[in-house]
Design a protein around this motif. Structure first.
Motif, short mmCIF file in Angstrom:
data_model
loop_
_atom_site.label_atom_id
_atom_site.label_comp_id
_atom_site.label_asym_id
_atom_site.label_seq_id
_atom_site.Cartn_x
_atom_site.Cartn_y
_atom_site.Cartn_z
N HIS A 1 -18.37 -7.76 -28.65
CA HIS A 1 -17.26 -8.70 -28.88
C HIS A 1 -16.66 -9.18 -27.57
O HIS A 1 -16.31 -10.35 -27.44
CB HIS A 1 -16.21 -8.08 -29.79
N TRP A 2 -16.55 -8.29 -26.60
CA TRP A 2 -16.04 -8.69 -25.30
C TRP A 2 -16.97 -9.72 -24.65
O TRP A 2 -16.51 -10.75 -24.14
CB TRP A 2 -15.90 -7.46 -24.38
N PHE A 3 -18.28 -9.46 -24.70
CA PHE A 3 -19.24 -10.38 -24.08
C PHE A 3 -19.24 -11.73 -24.81
O PHE A 3 -19.31 -12.77 -24.17
CB PHE A 3 -20.65 -9.77 -24.08
N TRP A 4 -19.14 -11.68 -26.12
CA TRP A 4 -19.08 -12.92 -26.89
C TRP A 4 -17.88 -13.76 -26.44
O TRP A 4 -18.02 -14.93 -26.11
CB TRP A 4 -19.01 -12.64 -28.40
N LYS A 5 -16.72 -13.15 -26.42
CA LYS A 5 -15.49 -13.87 -26.11
C LYS A 5 -15.46 -14.36 -24.66
O LYS A 5 -15.03 -15.48 -24.40
CB LYS A 5 -14.29 -12.95 -26.37
N ASN A 6 -15.91 -13.54 -23.73
CA ASN A 6 -15.77 -13.85 -22.31
C ASN A 6 -16.96 -14.58 -21.68
O ASN A 6 -16.79 -15.20 -20.64
CB ASN A 6 -15.49 -12.57 -21.52
N HIS A 7 -18.12 -14.48 -22.29
CA HIS A 7 -19.29 -15.11 -21.70
C HIS A 7 -20.01 -16.06 -22.65
O HIS A 7 -20.19 -17.23 -22.34
CB HIS A 7 -20.29 -14.05 -21.20
N MET A 8 -20.43 -15.53 -23.76
CA MET A 8 -21.32 -16.30 -24.63
C MET A 8 -20.64 -17.49 -25.29
O MET A 8 -21.20 -18.60 -25.30
CB MET A 8 -21.96 -15.38 -25.68
N LEU A 9 -19.45 -17.30 -25.84
CA LEU A 9 -18.75 -18.40 -26.49
C LEU A 9 -18.47 -19.55 -25.52
O LEU A 9 -18.80 -20.70 -25.82
CB LEU A 9 -17.47 -17.91 -27.16
N PRO A 10 -17.90 -19.29 -24.33
CA PRO A 10 -17.70 -20.40 -23.39
C PRO A 10 -19.02 -21.05 -22.96
O PRO A 10 -19.09 -22.26 -22.79
CB PRO A 10 -16.99 -19.76 -22.20
N HIS A 11 -20.05 -20.23 -22.81
CA HIS A 11 -21.37 -20.75 -22.42
C HIS A 11 -21.92 -21.68 -23.50
O HIS A 11 -22.38 -22.79 -23.21
CB HIS A 11 -22.32 -19.58 -22.16
N PHE A 12 -21.88 -21.22 -24.74
CA PHE A 12 -22.36 -22.06 -25.86
C PHE A 12 -21.57 -23.35 -25.94
O PHE A 12 -22.12 -24.43 -26.15
CB PHE A 12 -22.25 -21.31 -27.19
N LYS A 13 -20.25 -23.25 -25.77
CA LYS A 13 -19.39 -24.43 -25.84
C LYS A 13 -19.79 -25.45 -24.77
O LYS A 13 -19.92 -26.65 -25.05
CB LYS A 13 -17.93 -24.01 -25.68
N THR A 14 -20.02 -24.98 -23.56
CA THR A 14 -20.44 -25.86 -22.47
C THR A 14 -21.77 -26.53 -22.80
O THR A 14 -21.92 -27.75 -22.65
CB THR A 14 -20.56 -25.07 -21.15
N GLU A 15 -22.74 -25.74 -23.24
CA GLU A 15 -24.04 -26.31 -23.58
C GLU A 15 -23.91 -27.34 -24.69
O GLU A 15 -24.49 -28.43 -24.60
CB GLU A 15 -25.01 -25.20 -24.02
N GLU A 16 -23.17 -27.00 -25.72
CA GLU A 16 -23.06 -27.89 -26.88
C GLU A 16 -22.32 -29.18 -26.54
O GLU A 16 -22.65 -30.24 -27.06
CB GLU A 16 -22.41 -27.15 -28.04
N GLU A 17 -21.33 -29.10 -25.66
CA GLU A 17 -20.55 -30.29 -25.32
C GLU A 17 -21.22 -31.17 -24.27
O GLU A 17 -21.06 -32.38 -24.29
CB GLU A 17 -19.16 -29.89 -24.86
#
Length: 162
Positions: free
Chosen positions: A46-62
């Motif tokens: 959950h920490w990795f999702w919130k701090n790394h993966m979610l922002p990374h996915f958001k950047t890629e998707e946008e």
């Protein structure tokens, strides 16, 4: 041995984050191997999702995955959803049945990251205009994109202690 991939400099910030993501996969496997408690593993996921993966996915998707009708982009977007679904599934699993799901998450994220690096990013580098790639680079270089991780519980590096 695979030789290093030459990445367009404008995509390098996102590509560097993939290194952290591959380490995440390795750490999950180490945690399962060392029989680390499900609670510790879930906290890290959950920490990795919130701090790394979610922002990374958001950047890629946008910025990168704008042509959603493109089959290669659509695959990446679908995989993002599958990864989030697996994380949510892990949240709901009890202690005895979580390791299999954690290993599935590790494999899913690993395969997805390698798909992006080996197939999708080279494809995007060929199909996006130099002007658009430069604009992506300007936006990415103005943000923080690194592969550093400062998680407090290095369960993957230590013997299994509570």
């Amino acid at each position: 041995m695979n030789k290093p991939i030459k990445r367009n400099e404008n995509l390098m910030p996102v590509s560097r984050e993939h290194h952290a993501t591959l380490l995440f996969c390795w750490k999950l496997k180490q945690g399962v191997k060392k029989e680390v408690s499900a609670a510790r593993m879930k906290n890290y996921i959950h920490w990795f999702w919130k701090n790394h993966m979610l922002p990374h996915f958001k950047t890629e998707e946008e910025l990168l995955f704008v042509e959603t009708s493109d089959p290669m982009v659509a695959r990446a977007l679908t995989e993002h959803q599958r990864i989030l679904s697996k994380i949510n599934e892990i949240s709901l699993r009890n202690e005895e049945k979580v390791n299999e799901a954690i290993l599935q998450l590790s494999d899913l994220v690993n395969q997805h990251t390698r798909y992006e690096e080996r197939e999708l990013f080279p494809y995007l580098e060929e199909h996006l205009s130099e002007e658009y790639l430069a604009e992506i680079g300007r936006q990415l270089h103005g943000e923080e994109h690194n592969a550093e991780e400062n998680y407090h519980d290095e369960f993957w590096a230590k013997e299994n202690t509570p």
